[in-house]
Motif scaffolding. Structure first.
Motif, short mmCIF file in Angstrom:
data_model
loop_
_atom_site.label_atom_id
_atom_site.label_comp_id
_atom_site.label_asym_id
_atom_site.label_seq_id
_atom_site.Cartn_x
_atom_site.Cartn_y
_atom_site.Cartn_z
N MET A 123 0.85 -1.16 0.00
CA MET A 123 0.00 0.00 0.00
C MET A 123 0.90 1.24 0.00
SD MET A 123 -3.30 0.64 2.36
CE MET A 123 -4.10 -0.80 1.69
N THR A 124 0.47 2.30 -0.65
CA THR A 124 1.28 3.52 -0.75
C THR A 124 0.71 4.63 0.10
OG1 THR A 124 0.05 4.25 -2.69
CG2 THR A 124 2.03 2.97 -3.12
N CYS A 125 1.60 5.56 0.47
CA CYS A 125 1.22 6.73 1.26
C CYS A 125 0.27 7.59 0.44
CB CYS A 125 2.48 7.51 1.64
SG CYS A 125 2.14 9.04 2.54
N GLN A 126 -0.76 8.12 1.09
CA GLN A 126 -1.75 8.93 0.39
C GLN A 126 -1.25 10.34 0.09
OE1 GLN A 126 -4.96 8.43 3.20
NE2 GLN A 126 -5.90 6.83 1.95
N ARG A 127 -0.09 10.70 0.65
CA ARG A 127 0.44 12.05 0.43
C ARG A 127 1.61 12.06 -0.55
NH1 ARG A 127 0.14 14.59 6.47
NH2 ARG A 127 -2.12 14.44 6.66
N CYS A 128 2.56 11.10 -0.40
CA CYS A 128 3.79 11.18 -1.20
C CYS A 128 4.04 9.93 -2.05
CB CYS A 128 4.99 11.44 -0.30
SG CYS A 128 5.41 10.05 0.76
N GLN A 129 3.22 8.94 -1.97
CA GLN A 129 3.32 7.70 -2.76
C GLN A 129 4.47 6.78 -2.36
OE1 GLN A 129 0.70 7.05 -4.72
NE2 GLN A 129 -0.03 9.00 -3.97
N ASP A 130 5.15 7.03 -1.18
CA ASP A 130 6.11 6.07 -0.64
C ASP A 130 5.33 4.92 -0.02
OD1 ASP A 130 8.30 7.53 -1.41
OD2 ASP A 130 8.69 8.40 0.58
N GLU A 131 6.06 3.93 0.50
CA GLU A 131 5.38 2.80 1.13
C GLU A 131 4.71 3.24 2.43
OE1 GLU A 131 6.21 -1.66 2.91
OE2 GLU A 131 7.88 -0.50 2.13
N HIS A 147 -1.24 2.95 9.41
CA HIS A 147 -2.60 2.82 8.89
C HIS A 147 -3.58 3.22 10.00
CE1 HIS A 147 -0.77 0.58 5.60
NE2 HIS A 147 -0.06 -0.04 6.54
N LEU A 148 -4.33 4.27 9.76
CA LEU A 148 -5.27 4.79 10.74
C LEU A 148 -6.70 4.56 10.26
CD1 LEU A 148 -3.57 8.24 11.42
CD2 LEU A 148 -3.46 6.21 12.85
N CYS A 201 3.26 7.17 5.09
CA CYS A 201 4.62 6.71 5.31
C CYS A 201 5.09 7.31 6.65
CB CYS A 201 5.54 7.14 4.17
SG CYS A 201 5.79 8.93 4.07
N VAL A 202 6.26 6.92 7.11
CA VAL A 202 6.76 7.39 8.40
C VAL A 202 6.93 8.91 8.40
CG1 VAL A 202 8.70 7.30 10.00
CG2 VAL A 202 7.88 5.21 8.94
N ALA A 203 7.52 9.46 7.35
CA ALA A 203 7.78 10.90 7.29
C ALA A 203 6.47 11.70 7.32
CB ALA A 203 8.60 11.24 6.04
N CYS A 204 5.49 11.28 6.54
CA CYS A 204 4.22 12.01 6.49
C CYS A 204 3.44 11.85 7.80
CB CYS A 204 3.38 11.54 5.31
SG CYS A 204 4.09 11.99 3.70
N ALA A 205 3.55 10.69 8.44
CA ALA A 205 2.87 10.49 9.72
C ALA A 205 3.47 11.41 10.78
CB ALA A 205 3.00 9.03 10.15
N ARG A 206 4.80 11.53 10.81
CA ARG A 206 5.44 12.45 11.76
C ARG A 206 5.10 13.90 11.44
NH1 ARG A 206 10.60 8.90 12.40
NH2 ARG A 206 10.01 7.79 14.29
N ALA A 207 5.04 14.24 10.16
CA ALA A 207 4.67 15.60 9.76
C ALA A 207 3.24 15.92 10.17
CB ALA A 207 4.84 15.77 8.25
N SER A 248 3.27 10.61 16.92
CA SER A 248 4.54 10.19 17.50
C SER A 248 4.68 8.69 17.26
CB SER A 248 4.59 10.51 19.00
OG SER A 248 3.58 9.81 19.67
N LEU A 249 5.77 8.31 16.64
CA LEU A 249 6.02 6.92 16.29
C LEU A 249 7.27 6.43 17.00
CD1 LEU A 249 5.47 7.21 12.44
CD2 LEU A 249 3.86 6.41 14.13
N PRO A 250 7.34 5.16 17.34
CA PRO A 250 8.56 4.63 17.94
C PRO A 250 9.68 4.63 16.91
CG PRO A 250 7.00 2.84 17.50
CD PRO A 250 6.30 4.14 17.21
#
Length: 161
Positions: free
Chosen positions: A1-9, A13-14, A28-34, A38-40
Motif C-alpha cells: 500500500m502507498t502513502c496517500q500524500r507522497c506515494q512512498d510505502e 494505517h489509521l 509513510c513514516v515521514a508524512c505520519a510524523r509531519a 509520535s512513532l517509535p
C-alpha cells in the motif's frame, strides 16, 4: 500500500469514524510524523525470543535474570524448568529457589508458612520409611535377595495397617 500524500510505502494505517462513516488513512513514516503522530524509532520485536522473555518477565518479575540462571546443585533442576513443569526436583530446591517460591506461595495460599492441617501419625510409618530406604539401597548395590526380603516385609506391614 502507498502513502496517500507522497506515494512512498505506507507503514502507518489509521482508521477513524467521522460522522458515522469509516475513514482510512495510509501514511509513510515521514508524512505520519509531519502530521503530528509520535512513532517509535524501531518497530516492536515480535520474534519468539522477545515474546518469551516478555512473558517470563511478566510472570517472574524483576528476579528473572537471577532466578532464570539458577540451578539446584543436587538434582540439577533449573528454575525455568520448574516454572514450566510446575514440579520441584528435590527438597533442596525450596532453598535454592526461595526468592521465586515465596511470592508464589503468598499468592496461592495467602501465607509463606504452613498454617493448615497436619498429617496424622500412622503407626509404623517410620518403620515403613526405613524399610523402603533399605530396599532402595539393596537394589542399588544389586543385592536382590535382600531386596526381595525387604519387599515382602513391607507388603506384610502394609497388609496389617
Amino acid at each position: 500500500m502507498t502513502c496517500q500524500r507522497c506515494q512512498d510505502e505506507a507503514v502507518v494505517h489509521l482508521t477513524e469514524l467521522v460522522d458515522g462513516r469509516r475513514k482510512e488513512t495510509h501514511l509513510c513514516v515521514a508524512c505520519a510524523r509531519a502530521s503530528g503522530l509520535s512513532l517509535p524509532d524501531a518497530p516492536p520485536d515480535f520474534g519468539l525470543d522477545a515474546v518469551l522473555q516478555d512473558l517470563i518477565k511478566k510472570h517472574v518479575g524483576e528476579l528473572v535474570g537471577e532466578l532464570a540462571e539458577s540451578t539446584c546443585p543436587d538434582c540439577r533442576l533449573r528454575y525455568m524448568d520448574f516454572r514450566t513443569g510446575g514440579r520441584l526436583g528435590c527438597p533442596h530446591d525450596y532453598q535454592v529457589f526461595r526468592k521465586g517460591l515465596l511470592p508464589m506461595l503468598q499468592r496461592f495460599h495467602g501465607a509463606t508458612r504452613h498454617v493448615g492441617k497436619r498429617a496424622r501419625a500412622r503407626p509404623g510409618a517410620s518403620l515403613r520409611l526405613r524399610l523402603r530406604s533399605q530396599l532402595r539401597q539393596a537394589v542399588a548395590r544389586e543385592d536382590y535377595e535382600e531386596a526381595a526380603r525387604l519387599r515382602d516385609q513391607i507388603r506384610l506391614k502394609d497388609q496389617h495397617a
